[in-house]
Design an enzyme around this catalytic site. Sequence first.
Site, PDB file in Angstrom:
ATOM      1  N   SER A   1      -3.658   1.511  -8.995  1.00  0.00           N
ATOM      2  CA  SER A   1      -2.894   0.418  -8.399  1.00  0.00           C
ATOM      3  C   SER A   1      -3.120   0.257  -6.900  1.00  0.00           C
ATOM      4  O   SER A   1      -2.807  -0.786  -6.339  1.00  0.00           O
ATOM      5  CB  SER A   1      -1.398   0.614  -8.669  1.00  0.00           C
TER       6      SER A   1
ATOM      7  N   ASP B   1       6.060  -0.523  -0.884  1.00  0.00           N
ATOM      8  CA  ASP B   1       7.056  -0.219  -1.907  1.00  0.00           C
ATOM      9  C   ASP B   1       7.165   1.295  -2.045  1.00  0.00           C
ATOM     10  O   ASP B   1       6.740   2.039  -1.166  1.00  0.00           O
ATOM     11  CB  ASP B   1       6.720  -0.925  -3.231  1.00  0.00           C
TER      12      ASP B   1
ATOM     13  N   HIS C   1       3.120   2.413  -2.587  1.00  0.00           N
ATOM     14  CA  HIS C   1       1.896   1.805  -2.069  1.00  0.00           C
ATOM     15  C   HIS C   1       1.989   1.443  -0.592  1.00  0.00           C
ATOM     16  O   HIS C   1       3.049   1.014  -0.132  1.00  0.00           O
ATOM     17  CB  HIS C   1       1.558   0.546  -2.880  1.00  0.00           C
TER      18      HIS C   1
END
Length: 389
Positions: A64, A354, A357
């Site tokens: 991600s 977040d 990340h």
Amino acid sequence: MHACMGGKKMVAICNDRLWLANYTIGMVFTMILISSSMVAGMGFGESAAAAAAQVPAMFAFGDSLIDAGNNNFISSIAKANYYPYGIDFRGGPSGRFTNGRTFVDMLGNLLGLPYAPAFADPNTKGNRMLRGVNYASAAAGILDETGRHYGDRYTLSRQVLNFETTLNQLRTMMGGTNLTQYLAKSIAVLVFGSNDYINNYLMPSLYSSSYTYTPPAFANLLLNRYATQILALHSLGLRKFVLVGIGPLGCIPNQRASGKAQPGRCVDNVNQILGSFNQGLRSLVTQLNNNHPGAIFVYGNAYGAFGDILNNPAPYGFSVIDRACCGIGRNQGQITCLPFAVPCSNRNQYMFWDAFHPTEAANAVLAWRAFNGPPSDSYPINVQQMALI
């Protein structure tokens, strides 16, 4: 100095390129400037970028941290295709797990390349693939079982198979000899390992790996599996590899919010566990370079780059390093960024977007240091030097 820059040290995204202004000693990254052309939807200027490209293409494999939207198209609960993700990205939410651009978006731009499209996007075909493809998938790990509680994801082994699918299409477009030269000059970027810890080894309620392996033994397992897939990509024709290490996961808001560390402190034992993997990956790079003349393998020291920001954030323009810009609970890291949540307004001052990340501003630091940094950042050479080979 380029006209878009002020007198301070900064990373500027200007006229569709990343530029760095140096001031006094060392490098300081204080803010990201977004050019009017990008605001108007010009992106990185695909036709202009193609003409200035330093390499034919970049192929991105990972999780991600660099997913460009692959998980939008598969049955996974690990998705970021909703606001406020992409609040600073041209076109809005794209499936990128940050407020704007990822590390590989910026690294590609420094190489003169447009964004690499997501492999799973039905529009990624024909000429759209020629400048590279992004295979990264949120929740993916080196191990096939990593991240299974999120549903479907393209694991490392699956991403290699997906690359073979792309190769079959490219072969029909450019012929064998041209394809060989194209692949040899292109760059592969691999960003793996974080989920094998966060969504496997450090999750004993769902995964048994921490009961089965000591931290060094688990790192060895990961590195052996990793090496097998890296060599598979080599056998398919790729010759330039950037292998990015794992950042200090004990410092992400999710881990700070776990209560396993004192307020204001990182979870030190998590960071210590990662040492075996990062040191082993750097050693693997040396071994691969020795055993495969005609290829070049580079280790990207993400731990060091992010560690520098954490230890001395102000010169880089960051004022918040211990909590997320978008999230809920302690350190805004207990529950990650939910749909239509209101994020912080001063996003360039936050290291983390977040619970897991980095922000676009933090990604810019990593991209620049991989592209232009000394051997302590990018070993044995940096990406800019790699592009010249």
